[in-house]
Design a protein around this motif. Structure first.
Motif, PDB file in Angstrom:
ATOM      1  N   VAL A   1       0.868  -1.179   0.000  1.00  4.20           N
ATOM      2  CA  VAL A   1       0.000   0.000   0.000  1.00  4.20           C
ATOM      3  C   VAL A   1       0.902   1.225   0.000  1.00  4.20           C
ATOM      4  CG1 VAL A   1      -1.789   1.246   1.243  1.00  4.20           C
ATOM      5  CG2 VAL A   1      -1.824  -1.251   1.174  1.00  4.20           C
ATOM      6  N   ASN A   2       0.729   2.101  -0.987  1.00  4.13           N
ATOM      7  CA  ASN A   2       1.802   3.018  -1.314  1.00  4.13           C
ATOM      8  C   ASN A   2       1.554   4.462  -0.929  1.00  4.13           C
ATOM      9  OD1 ASN A   2       4.017   4.283  -2.749  1.00  4.13           O
ATOM     10  ND2 ASN A   2       4.183   2.385  -3.927  1.00  4.13           N
ATOM     11  N   ALA A   3       0.701   5.192  -1.651  1.00  2.00           N
ATOM     12  CA  ALA A   3       0.653   6.645  -1.445  1.00  2.00           C
ATOM     13  C   ALA A   3      -0.681   7.203  -1.904  1.00  2.00           C
ATOM     14  CB  ALA A   3       1.805   7.317  -2.209  1.00  2.00           C
ATOM     15  N   ASP A   4      -0.797   8.552  -1.848  1.00  5.82           N
ATOM     16  CA  ASP A   4      -1.984   9.302  -2.263  1.00  5.82           C
ATOM     17  C   ASP A   4      -3.239   8.853  -1.514  1.00  5.82           C
ATOM     18  OD1 ASP A   4      -0.333  10.583  -3.996  1.00  5.82           O
ATOM     19  OD2 ASP A   4      -1.058   9.575  -5.791  1.00  5.82           O
ATOM     20  N   PRO A   5      -3.230   8.823  -0.186  1.00  5.31           N
ATOM     21  CA  PRO A   5      -4.401   8.353   0.551  1.00  5.31           C
ATOM     22  C   PRO A   5      -5.569   9.334   0.482  1.00  5.31           C
ATOM     23  CG  PRO A   5      -2.790   9.250   2.073  1.00  5.31           C
ATOM     24  CD  PRO A   5      -2.142   9.249   0.722  1.00  5.31           C
ATOM     25  N   ASP A   6      -6.766   8.779   0.545  1.00  5.00           N
ATOM     26  CA  ASP A   6      -7.989   9.560   0.667  1.00  5.00           C
ATOM     27  C   ASP A   6      -8.939   8.759   1.543  1.00  5.00           C
ATOM     28  OD1 ASP A   6      -9.765  11.661   0.256  1.00  5.00           O
ATOM     29  OD2 ASP A   6     -10.590  10.803  -1.578  1.00  5.00           O
ATOM     30  N   VAL A   7      -9.685   9.434   2.423  1.00  9.88           N
ATOM     31  CA  VAL A   7     -10.586   8.750   3.342  1.00  9.88           C
ATOM     32  C   VAL A   7     -11.967   9.394   3.270  1.00  9.88           C
ATOM     33  CG1 VAL A   7     -11.040   8.084   5.728  1.00  9.88           C
ATOM     34  CG2 VAL A   7      -8.687   8.197   4.909  1.00  9.88           C
ATOM     35  N   VAL A   8     -13.006   8.580   3.053  1.00  9.41           N
ATOM     36  CA  VAL A   8     -14.396   9.029   3.042  1.00  9.41           C
ATOM     37  C   VAL A   8     -15.240   7.953   3.710  1.00  9.41           C
ATOM     38  CG1 VAL A   8     -16.363   9.691   1.621  1.00  9.41           C
ATOM     39  CG2 VAL A   8     -14.059  10.329   0.899  1.00  9.41           C
ATOM     40  N   TYR A   9     -15.986   8.319   4.741  1.00  8.68           N
ATOM     41  CA  TYR A   9     -16.929   7.399   5.384  1.00  8.68           C
ATOM     42  C   TYR A   9     -16.292   6.051   5.742  1.00  8.68           C
ATOM     43  CZ  TYR A   9     -20.575  10.603   3.731  1.00  8.68           C
ATOM     44  OH  TYR A   9     -21.349  11.707   3.498  1.00  8.68           O
ATOM     45  N   PHE A  10     -15.130   6.085   6.356  1.00  9.96           N
ATOM     46  CA  PHE A  10     -14.433   4.865   6.787  1.00  9.96           C
ATOM     47  C   PHE A  10     -14.065   3.953   5.621  1.00  9.96           C
ATOM     48  CE2 PHE A  10     -16.691   6.236  10.645  1.00  9.96           C
ATOM     49  CZ  PHE A  10     -15.598   6.392  11.474  1.00  9.96           C
ATOM     50  N   VAL A  11     -13.819   4.561   4.477  1.00 14.32           N
ATOM     51  CA  VAL A  11     -13.178   3.870   3.353  1.00 14.32           C
ATOM     52  C   VAL A  11     -11.885   4.623   3.052  1.00 14.32           C
ATOM     53  CG1 VAL A  11     -13.352   3.165   0.940  1.00 14.32           C
ATOM     54  CG2 VAL A  11     -15.380   3.148   2.400  1.00 14.32           C
ATOM     55  N   TYR A  12     -10.780   3.877   3.045  1.00 15.28           N
ATOM     56  CA  TYR A  12      -9.454   4.448   2.825  1.00 15.28           C
ATOM     57  C   TYR A  12      -8.945   3.951   1.481  1.00 15.28           C
ATOM     58  CZ  TYR A  12      -4.344   4.928   3.518  1.00 15.28           C
ATOM     59  OH  TYR A  12      -3.008   5.214   3.383  1.00 15.28           O
ATOM     60  N   SER A  13      -8.548   4.869   0.596  1.00 12.76           N
ATOM     61  CA  SER A  13      -8.035   4.482  -0.718  1.00 12.76           C
ATOM     62  C   SER A  13      -6.581   4.898  -0.857  1.00 12.76           C
ATOM     63  CB  SER A  13      -8.856   5.134  -1.839  1.00 12.76           C
ATOM     64  OG  SER A  13      -8.679   6.537  -1.837  1.00 12.76           O
TER      65      SER A  13
ATOM     66  N   ALA B   1       0.917  -0.285 -17.475  1.00 10.06           N
ATOM     67  CA  ALA B   1       0.493   1.082 -17.175  1.00 10.06           C
ATOM     68  C   ALA B   1       0.596   1.299 -15.669  1.00 10.06           C
ATOM     69  CB  ALA B   1      -0.934   1.326 -17.657  1.00 10.06           C
ATOM     70  N   SER B   2       0.396   2.541 -15.243  1.00  9.76           N
ATOM     71  CA  SER B   2       0.466   2.871 -13.816  1.00  9.76           C
ATOM     72  C   SER B   2      -0.721   3.742 -13.443  1.00  9.76           C
ATOM     73  CB  SER B   2       1.767   3.607 -13.483  1.00  9.76           C
ATOM     74  OG  SER B   2       2.896   2.785 -13.705  1.00  9.76           O
ATOM     75  N   ALA B   3      -1.422   3.344 -12.396  1.00  9.57           N
ATOM     76  CA  ALA B   3      -2.532   4.140 -11.864  1.00  9.57           C
ATOM     77  C   ALA B   3      -1.994   5.098 -10.807  1.00  9.57           C
ATOM     78  CB  ALA B   3      -3.590   3.226 -11.271  1.00  9.57           C
ATOM     79  N   ASP B   4      -2.533   6.322 -10.778  1.00  6.66           N
ATOM     80  CA  ASP B   4      -1.968   7.346  -9.900  1.00  6.66           C
ATOM     81  C   ASP B   4      -3.045   8.342  -9.494  1.00  6.66           C
ATOM     82  OD1 ASP B   4       0.310   8.673  -8.632  1.00  6.66           O
ATOM     83  OD2 ASP B   4       0.068  10.208 -10.165  1.00  6.66           O
ATOM     84  N   LYS B   5      -2.857   8.939  -8.318  1.00  6.04           N
ATOM     85  CA  LYS B   5      -3.624  10.088  -7.837  1.00  6.04           C
ATOM     86  C   LYS B   5      -5.127   9.814  -7.807  1.00  6.04           C
ATOM     87  CE  LYS B   5      -1.254  13.332  -7.535  1.00  6.04           C
ATOM     88  NZ  LYS B   5      -0.131  13.171  -6.645  1.00  6.04           N
ATOM     89  N   GLU B   6      -5.529   8.862  -6.955  1.00  3.85           N
ATOM     90  CA  GLU B   6      -6.945   8.521  -6.859  1.00  3.85           C
ATOM     91  C   GLU B   6      -7.645   9.351  -5.784  1.00  3.85           C
ATOM     92  OE1 GLU B   6      -6.180   7.281  -3.055  1.00  3.85           O
ATOM     93  OE2 GLU B   6      -4.879   7.126  -4.796  1.00  3.85           O
ATOM     94  N   PHE B   7      -8.929   9.623  -6.012  1.00  4.57           N
ATOM     95  CA  PHE B   7      -9.805  10.181  -5.002  1.00  4.57           C
ATOM     96  C   PHE B   7     -11.128   9.426  -5.046  1.00  4.57           C
ATOM     97  CE2 PHE B   7      -6.815  13.672  -5.271  1.00  4.57           C
ATOM     98  CZ  PHE B   7      -6.716  14.089  -3.950  1.00  4.57           C
ATOM     99  N   ILE B   8     -11.861   9.450  -3.924  1.00  4.88           N
ATOM    100  CA  ILE B   8     -13.073   8.647  -3.808  1.00  4.88           C
ATOM    101  C   ILE B   8     -14.221   9.489  -3.259  1.00  4.88           C
ATOM    102  CG2 ILE B   8     -11.887   6.434  -3.506  1.00  4.88           C
ATOM    103  CD1 ILE B   8     -12.316   6.695  -0.487  1.00  4.88           C
ATOM    104  N   ASP B   9     -15.434   8.979  -3.463  1.00  4.07           N
ATOM    105  CA  ASP B   9     -16.614   9.515  -2.797  1.00  4.07           C
ATOM    106  C   ASP B   9     -17.668   8.419  -2.749  1.00  4.07           C
ATOM    107  OD1 ASP B   9     -17.898  11.480  -1.349  1.00  4.07           O
ATOM    108  OD2 ASP B   9     -18.906  12.333  -3.102  1.00  4.07           O
ATOM    109  N   ILE B  10     -18.664   8.587  -1.877  1.00  7.83           N
ATOM    110  CA  ILE B  10     -19.723   7.601  -1.698  1.00  7.83           C
ATOM    111  C   ILE B  10     -21.070   8.292  -1.831  1.00  7.83           C
ATOM    112  CG2 ILE B  10     -20.802   5.993  -0.082  1.00  7.83           C
ATOM    113  CD1 ILE B  10     -18.084   5.469   1.116  1.00  7.83           C
ATOM    114  N   ASP B  11     -21.953   7.699  -2.639  1.00  2.99           N
ATOM    115  CA  ASP B  11     -23.307   8.220  -2.755  1.00  2.99           C
ATOM    116  C   ASP B  11     -24.018   8.036  -1.421  1.00  2.99           C
ATOM    117  OD1 ASP B  11     -26.264   8.077  -3.242  1.00  2.99           O
ATOM    118  OD2 ASP B  11     -25.633   8.502  -5.290  1.00  2.99           O
ATOM    119  N   PRO B  12     -24.520   9.119  -0.814  1.00  2.00           N
ATOM    120  CA  PRO B  12     -25.091   9.009   0.531  1.00  2.00           C
ATOM    121  C   PRO B  12     -26.390   8.206   0.588  1.00  2.00           C
ATOM    122  CG  PRO B  12     -25.437  11.210  -0.353  1.00  2.00           C
ATOM    123  CD  PRO B  12     -24.527  10.504  -1.319  1.00  2.00           C
TER     124      PRO B  12
END
Length: 208
Positions: free
Chosen positions: A2-14, A52-63
């Protein structure tokens, strides 16, 4: 790994994830007990593309539906902004959209409350690019520029990395869409923060 660029929304960590095959992809960890314990990495298989390489992710959750959205940049022969969603907290994923963007980076998804609208914004060189879905990620409108002429801000404190990637949120009360970003359009200062607002559900944005 698990590397870098973390994002946290509603107890989900990406974050970026190097899977056992050595491919740079994306994953999420999920907590169902308020953050006391977390699941093992749940790989976003849509982002797993050998070569390929995936990079710089962000997340959200439909309420309302609990649908988890992730957007990221796919670095390959053609750089792409990609979106996927999961209806079971990252156990399986569905492709939602791909946008060919030669210099696209820093994408951010946001879900509207009490609506099937989902919004996506990112930086394309000197432009803030935007698209939206009216049906929870099934179909996306063609990307449009909502701000142009950006110049990367300067860092007055040394060589730390800074950029002009946007942030976005949706007002749960009235559906207004807010976008902020940084740009150095008024030298000799180091940079300024700009604000855009849509009062018609993301159809149009006012002047910055």
């Amino acid at each position: 790994d698990v590397n870098a660029d973390p994002d946290v929304v509603y107890f989900v960590y990406s974050s970026i994830y190097i899977n056992p095959a050595g491919v740079q992809t994306m994953c999420v960890h999920v907590s169902t007990d308020g953050g006391v314990t977390w699941s093992a990495p749940r790989e976003n298989t849509i982002a797993t593309i050998p070569g390929a390489s995936a990079d710089k992710e962000f997340i959200d959750i439909d309420p309302e539906t609990g649908r988890l959205f992730m957007s990221w940049t796919n670095f390959a022969a053609t750089r792409q902004i990609k979106v996927a969603y999961s209806d079971n907290m990252g156990l399986t994923w569905t492709h939602s959209g791909t946008f060919n963007q030669p210099s696209g980076q820093g994408s951010v998804p946001r879900c509207a409350a009490n609506s099937a609208n989902v919004y996506l914004v990112w930086t394309t060189g000197s432009t803030i690019t935007y698209t939206r879905s009216f049906n929870s990620g099934g179909i996306w409108t063609g990307p449009v520029a909502i701000a142009t002429g950006l110049s990367s801000p300067m860092n007055p404190y040394g060589s730390d990395r800074i950029g002009n990637h946007p942030s976005m949120d949706v007002d749960p009360n009235n559906g207004n869409v807010y976008v902020t970003y940084a740009s150095r359009n008024l030298p000799p200062d180091f940079g300024d923060v700009y604000f855009l607002r849509s009062t018609d559900g993301g159809l149009t944005f006012g002047d910055r």
